[in-house]
Design a protein around this motif. Structure first.
Motif, mmCIF file in Angstrom:
data_model
loop_
_atom_site.group_PDB
_atom_site.id
_atom_site.type_symbol
_atom_site.label_atom_id
_atom_site.label_comp_id
_atom_site.label_asym_id
_atom_site.label_seq_id
_atom_site.Cartn_x
_atom_site.Cartn_y
_atom_site.Cartn_z
ATOM 1 N N ARG A 131 0.876 -1.234 0.036
ATOM 2 C CA ARG A 131 -0.083 -0.047 0.089
ATOM 3 C C ARG A 131 0.750 1.276 0.077
ATOM 4 O O ARG A 131 0.621 2.115 -0.972
ATOM 5 C CB ARG A 131 -0.809 0.212 1.350
ATOM 6 N N ASP A 132 2.005 1.264 0.917
ATOM 7 C CA ASP A 132 2.782 2.275 0.751
ATOM 8 C C ASP A 132 3.458 2.529 -0.301
ATOM 9 O O ASP A 132 3.733 3.839 -0.924
ATOM 10 C CB ASP A 132 3.901 2.171 1.843
ATOM 11 N N GLN A 133 3.837 1.579 -1.238
ATOM 12 C CA GLN A 133 4.558 1.517 -2.393
ATOM 13 C C GLN A 133 3.355 2.203 -3.507
ATOM 14 O O GLN A 133 4.011 3.060 -4.283
ATOM 15 C CB GLN A 133 5.091 0.169 -2.985
ATOM 16 N N ARG A 134 2.311 1.698 -3.342
ATOM 17 C CA ARG A 134 1.323 2.175 -4.484
ATOM 18 C C ARG A 134 1.259 3.744 -4.317
ATOM 19 O O ARG A 134 0.892 4.546 -5.163
ATOM 20 C CB ARG A 134 -0.124 1.468 -4.179
ATOM 21 N N GLU A 135 1.196 4.305 -2.927
ATOM 22 C CA GLU A 135 0.768 5.659 -2.541
ATOM 23 C C GLU A 135 2.032 6.285 -3.018
ATOM 24 O O GLU A 135 1.950 7.296 -3.567
ATOM 25 C CB GLU A 135 0.418 5.822 -1.197
ATOM 26 N N ALA A 136 3.186 5.677 -3.012
ATOM 27 C CA ALA A 136 4.315 6.606 -3.444
ATOM 28 C C ALA A 136 4.770 6.381 -4.964
ATOM 29 O O ALA A 136 5.486 6.831 -5.579
ATOM 30 C CB ALA A 136 5.793 5.936 -2.664
ATOM 31 N N GLY A 137 3.814 5.779 -5.556
ATOM 32 C CA GLY A 137 3.874 5.499 -7.252
ATOM 33 C C GLY A 137 4.948 4.759 -7.541
ATOM 34 O O GLY A 137 5.546 4.531 -8.558
#
Length: 128
Positions: free
Chosen positions: A56-62
């Motif tokens: 989820r963090d990776q997705r939010e960071a793009g």
């Protein structure tokens, strides 16, 4: 037939890798589930909740798209590989050359010092 499992542990465990599409699909499914469904999804896929948080963090960071790419250097054509190999060899040879120059310089200074000492000792011998 023998139903006893083999007790031998494999020599080396393999790390699981996940594609960006898989991560995105699991995240979408996980976020659509209720609390019990989330636990069932994690058990079914053999995942930990920490992986979901990380994804989820990776997705939010793009970064999810970037993480889907294989790690390591990109495949290159033979000419580029040869240029890189020759560049490394050139650096290695240049370093060897610098070491050789330093050794020759020290040998020259040592030779001059020994000549000076020999000259001084022969002058001292002639004075006696």
């Amino acid at each position: 037939m023998n139903d006893v499992p083999d007790p031998e542990v494999p020599e080396r465990a393999r790390r699981r890798t996940y594609t960006a599409k898989y991560k995105a699909d699991v995240l979408a499914e996980y976020e659509a589930c209720d609390r019990a469904g989330k636990g069932a999804l994690l058990r079914r896929e053999g995942l930990y909740s920490s992986l979901i948080s990380s994804w989820r963090d990776q997705r939010e960071a793009g970064a999810l798209e970037a993480l889907g790419k294989s790690s390591g250097p990109a495949p290159t054509d033979p000419a580029t590989r040869e240029v890189a190999r020759l560049g490394k060899e050139n650096q290695r040879l240049a370093a060897e050359l610098e070491k050789a120059k330093a050794v020759i310089e020290v040998q020259g200074k040592l030779s001059a010092l020994l000549d000076t000492l020999a000259t001084d000792s022969s002058d001292n011998d002639s004075e006696r």
